[in-house]
Design an enzyme around this catalytic site. Structure first.
Site, PDB file in Angstrom:
ATOM      1  CE1 TYR A  95      -4.595  -1.119  -0.265  1.00 16.28           C
ATOM      2  CE2 TYR A  95      -3.470  -2.759   0.780  1.00 16.28           C
ATOM      3  CZ  TYR A  95      -4.359  -2.423  -0.147  1.00 16.28           C
ATOM      4  OH  TYR A  95      -5.451  -3.157  -0.237  1.00 16.28           O
ATOM      5  CD  GLU A 137      -6.900  -6.035   0.924  1.00 13.55           C
ATOM      6  OE1 GLU A 137      -5.620  -5.912   1.038  1.00 13.55           O
ATOM      7  OE2 GLU A 137      -7.453  -5.103   0.068  1.00 13.55           O
TER       8      GLU A 137
END
Length: 396
Positions: A95, A137
Site C-alpha cells: 500500500y 484484507e
C-alpha cells in the site's frame, strides 16, 4: 480521522478526478510497473492491456473522493475489492508503494493544478483509505487460514482430472498436494490460480469460479478457452493445451462476495450467459443437495447448442428437484433472447435472482429485472474482471 479541511479539499477534487481519473491511473500503472516490475507477478496483465484495471481504479478513487467524509458508504465496494486482493496475495507493504505512485501520477497529470495543499490532503486521505483496505484484507486472510484446512496466500494443488464440458470449456479437478482436507466455501465463490507459463517472464494469476458445490475432496474450476491472439487467452490456452492430469498449480483459498444466500427459502432463479454458468452451477448443486424442494428456475443462454455446458449434470439433478425448471436458450435463434416478457413468464417476482455472464448480457438482464419490479436486494450479480460498476439503473 481526517480534518474538516482535508475532507473539503478531497471532495473538491472529485469533479477533476471524474474527468481525469483514467489518465491518472494510466500514468500510475506505467510508472509503478517501471519502478516495481515484480508487481507484475500479481496484477492481471490482460486487464492492464485492455484498460479495465485502470478504469476500475479510477472509479474507486473517484468514489473515495465523493464519500471521503463517510467511507462506510463504499464498504460494499471495499469488500468486493478486498476479496480480490486477498485472493491475489496483496500485502500491507504494497500500500505505501501504491500511495507514492498514485500521488505522483495525480501531480504529473494535473500539473500546477495539483497544489502542495491538494497533494498533502490526498496523501492523508490515502492513508486512511489504505488502512481500511489493510484491516479488511487482514481479517479475510485470518478467516481463510484459521478454518479447517485453510491457508494464507497460495499453496500447491494437483490436477487430478481434466474433463471437456463443451467445445470451449474444460473442467479441472484440483486436489491439495499436501493431501489435507479442503476448507468449505460459499457456493458462488472463486479461487485464484497462479501459473508459470514457459517463455513468460512473470507469473500469471486468474480467478475462476468454483463450479461445483462444496463437500467434494477436490475443487473444480471450469475454464473457457479464449482466442490465442487475445491477451486474456494466454492462461486459458496454457490450461487447455499444456496442463495435464498430475501437473501442479498454485491456488489461493476461496474468496468472493457473490454467493448463494443459503438461509433464504424464497424462490430462486439463476440466469447465466456463456461461461457465466460456472458460479451458478455451484449454487444450483448446493440447492439440489441441501434444499431440493425449493422453487428453482435455471436459465442458461449460450450462442449455440454445442456451447452448452453441464447439461447432463443439470438434468440428473433435476430428477430429484420437483419444483425446479431448466431452460436452455441459444442466442443464435430468434427465440433465444432473454427479455422482459421472458422474465415475467418464467421467474416469480418474489424470487432471489443470481445473474452471471458477459457484461452486456448482464446489463440487459438486470435492467429488465428492475423495470419489472424486482428490488435491488433481490438481484445479485458477478462478472469477470476488475471490480467496477455495471451500467444498471438501480431502483430507488
Amino acid at each position: 480521522m481526517l480534518s474538516a479541511s482535508t475532507i473539503k479539499i478531497v471532495k473538491s477534487t472529485a469533479p477533476v478526478l471524474e474527468v481525469h481519473g483514467n489518465a491518472i491511473t494510466k500514468v500510475f500503472y506505467h510508472n509503478l510497473f517501471e519502478a516495481h516490475p515484480e508487481l507484475l507477478n500479481i496484477f492481471n496483465h490482460a486487464n492492464q492491456s485492455k484498460g479495465r484495471q485502470q478504469a476500475a481504479l479510477a472509479n474507486t478513487v473517484y468514489a473515495a473522493a465523493v464519500h471521503i467524509e463517510n467511507l462506510s458508504a463504499i464498504i460494499p465496494v471495499v469488500q468486493q475489492i478486498a476479496q480480490k486482493h486477498r485472493s491475489l496475495g496483496i500485502k500491507a507493504e504494497h500500500y505505501p508503494i501504491v500511495g507514492e505512485f498514485l500521488l505522483k501520477a495525480i501531480k504529473e497529470v494535473l500539473g500546477d493544478a495539483a497544489t502542495d495543499e491538494i497533494i498533502q490532503a490526498w496523501g492523508e486521505a490515502y492513508g486512511v483509505i489504505a488502512d481500511v483496505f489493510i484491516q479488511t484484507e487482514e481479517a479475510l486472510y485470518k478467516e481463510a487460514e484459521t478454518q479447517e484446512g485453510g491457508w494464507r496466500y497460495f499453496k500447491e494443488f494437483i490436477v487430478t482430472k481434466k474433463v471437456q464440458e463443451n467445445d470451449k470449456i474444460v473442467s479441472f479437478y484440483l486436489k491439495a498436494a499436501d493431501d489435507k482436507k479442503l476448507p468449505a466455501y460459499k457456493p458462488g465463490q472463486y479461487i485464484t490460480v497462479q501459473v508459470t507459463i514457459p517463455g513468460e517472464k512473470y507469473l500469471h494469476n486468474r480467478q475462476y469460479s468454483l463450479s461445483q458445490a462444496a463437500g467434494e475432496d477436490a475443487y473444480r474450476i471450469s475454464v473457457k478457452r479464449e482466442d490465442e491472439g487475445n491477451p486474456s487467452g494466454i492462461v486459458s490456452v496454457y490450461l487447455h493445451e499444456q496442463l495435464q492430469e498430475g501437473d501442479t498449480l498454485k491456488v489461493s483459498a476461496p474468496a468472493g462476495e457473490f454467493h448463494l444466500d443459503t438461509t433464504s427459502k424464497a424462490p430462486v432463479a439463476f440466469i447465466s450467459g456463456g461461461v457465466g454458468i460456472t458460479p451458478l452451477m455451484s449454487m444450483f448443486e448446493t440447492i439440489a443437495t441441501t434444499d431440493a424442494e425449493r422453487k428453482t428456475a435455471f436459465i442458461h443462454c449460450a450462442r449455440s447448442e454445442n456451447l452448452h455446458a453441464f447439461d447432463t449434470e443439470i438434468q440428473e439433478r433435476l430428477e430429484k428437484m420437483p419444483n425446479a425448471a431448466y431452460i436452455k436458450l441459444n442466442s443464435n435463434e430468434p427465440e433465444g433472447i432473454i427479455n422482459r416478457g421472458f422474465i415475467k413468464q418464467n421467474i416469480a417476482l418474489e424470487s432471489k435472482v443470481y445473474v452471471c455472464g458477459p457484461v452486456g448480457f448482464m446489463e440487459a438482464v438486470i435492467n429488465d429485472l428492475y423495470a419489472l419490479g424486482f428490488k435491488e436486494s433481490q438481484v445479485h450479480f458477478e462478472f469477470f474482471g476488475p471490480a467496477m460498476q455495471l451500467q444498471v439503473k438501480v431502483q430507488a
